[in-house]
Design a protein around this motif. Structure first.
Motif, PDB file in Angstrom:
ATOM      1  N   TYR A 133      -4.419   7.102   2.543  1.00 26.95           N
ATOM      2  CA  TYR A 133      -3.388   8.071   2.170  1.00 26.95           C
ATOM      3  C   TYR A 133      -2.253   8.072   3.198  1.00 26.95           C
ATOM      4  O   TYR A 133      -1.078   8.115   2.839  1.00 26.95           O
ATOM      5  CB  TYR A 133      -3.986   9.470   2.044  1.00 26.95           C
ATOM      6  CG  TYR A 133      -2.945  10.547   1.842  1.00 26.95           C
ATOM      7  CD1 TYR A 133      -2.391  10.757   0.591  1.00 26.95           C
ATOM      8  CD2 TYR A 133      -2.492  11.312   2.913  1.00 26.95           C
ATOM      9  CE1 TYR A 133      -1.410  11.715   0.399  1.00 26.95           C
ATOM     10  CE2 TYR A 133      -1.515  12.269   2.743  1.00 26.95           C
ATOM     11  CZ  TYR A 133      -0.978  12.474   1.477  1.00 26.95           C
ATOM     12  OH  TYR A 133      -0.008  13.409   1.314  1.00 26.95           O
ATOM     13  N   GLU A 166      -0.079   5.035   2.630  1.00 28.54           N
ATOM     14  CA  GLU A 166       0.705   5.194   1.403  1.00 28.54           C
ATOM     15  C   GLU A 166       1.821   6.210   1.581  1.00 28.54           C
ATOM     16  O   GLU A 166       2.930   6.023   1.081  1.00 28.54           O
ATOM     17  CB  GLU A 166      -0.188   5.608   0.231  1.00 28.54           C
ATOM     18  CG  GLU A 166      -0.869   4.465  -0.455  1.00 28.54           C
ATOM     19  CD  GLU A 166       0.103   3.480  -1.080  1.00 28.54           C
ATOM     20  OE1 GLU A 166       1.173   3.876  -1.604  1.00 28.54           O
ATOM     21  OE2 GLU A 166      -0.197   2.279  -1.038  1.00 28.54           O
ATOM     22  N   SER A 167       1.540   7.297   2.292  1.00 22.88           N
ATOM     23  CA  SER A 167       2.577   8.323   2.475  1.00 22.88           C
ATOM     24  C   SER A 167       3.715   7.784   3.336  1.00 22.88           C
ATOM     25  O   SER A 167       4.882   8.130   3.112  1.00 22.88           O
ATOM     26  CB  SER A 167       1.989   9.602   3.076  1.00 22.88           C
ATOM     27  OG  SER A 167       1.576   9.406   4.408  1.00 22.88           O
ATOM     28  N   ARG A 189       5.901   5.767   1.022  1.00 25.80           N
ATOM     29  CA  ARG A 189       6.695   6.573   0.081  1.00 25.80           C
ATOM     30  C   ARG A 189       7.791   7.394   0.760  1.00 25.80           C
ATOM     31  O   ARG A 189       8.688   7.894   0.092  1.00 25.80           O
ATOM     32  CB  ARG A 189       5.776   7.502  -0.706  1.00 25.80           C
ATOM     33  CG  ARG A 189       4.972   6.791  -1.772  1.00 25.80           C
ATOM     34  CD  ARG A 189       4.296   7.755  -2.711  1.00 25.80           C
ATOM     35  NE  ARG A 189       3.422   8.683  -2.017  1.00 25.80           N
ATOM     36  CZ  ARG A 189       2.123   8.517  -1.824  1.00 25.80           C
ATOM     37  NH1 ARG A 189       1.530   7.451  -2.287  1.00 25.80           N
ATOM     38  NH2 ARG A 189       1.419   9.425  -1.184  1.00 25.80           N
ATOM     39  N   PHE A 190       7.712   7.569   2.074  1.00 25.94           N
ATOM     40  CA  PHE A 190       8.714   8.362   2.793  1.00 25.94           C
ATOM     41  C   PHE A 190      10.066   7.666   2.677  1.00 25.94           C
ATOM     42  O   PHE A 190      10.129   6.434   2.656  1.00 25.94           O
ATOM     43  CB  PHE A 190       8.300   8.488   4.265  1.00 25.94           C
ATOM     44  CG  PHE A 190       9.003   9.577   5.002  1.00 25.94           C
ATOM     45  CD1 PHE A 190       8.592  10.897   4.870  1.00 25.94           C
ATOM     46  CD2 PHE A 190      10.080   9.290   5.823  1.00 25.94           C
ATOM     47  CE1 PHE A 190       9.246  11.909   5.552  1.00 25.94           C
ATOM     48  CE2 PHE A 190      10.734  10.294   6.516  1.00 25.94           C
ATOM     49  CZ  PHE A 190      10.307  11.612   6.373  1.00 25.94           C
TER      50      PHE A 190
END
Length: 92
Positions: free
Chosen positions: A52, A55-56, A59-60
């Protein structure tokens, strides 16, 4: 952020960021998606929170996008400084 800053206050944000395209980015992504979750599994017994995290970061918003969002929010004198080639960025 503007809502809680004093007039003339300074905002700083240090975040994991985006590398420019190329072999260093490819190596960093391979490390992030393969090594970090496995280290999490070995050390904490669970790889999912580390997946996670990776992935975060992906996506930022990219550095220039975040600058644009900060300007749209009414901030002035917005800049960023890449550290370690862009692995980390400090926005102000």
């Amino acid at each position: 952020v503007n809502r809680v800053l004093r007039r003339g206050g300074r905002f700083l944000c240090m975040e994991f960021s985006h590398l420019p395209e190329g072999p260093v980015k490819d190596a960093y992504e391979a490390y992030s998606f393969n090594v970090i979750p496995q280290m999490g599994r070995a050390l904490a017994g669970d790889a999912q929170p580390y997946e996670y995290l990776v992935e975060s970061i992906r996506r930022f918003p990219k550095q220039a996008e975040l600058e644009g969002l900060m300007r749209e929010a009414g901030m002035r004198h917005v800049t960023h400084e890449n550290i370690l080639g862009g692995v980390v960025a400090i926005h102000s």
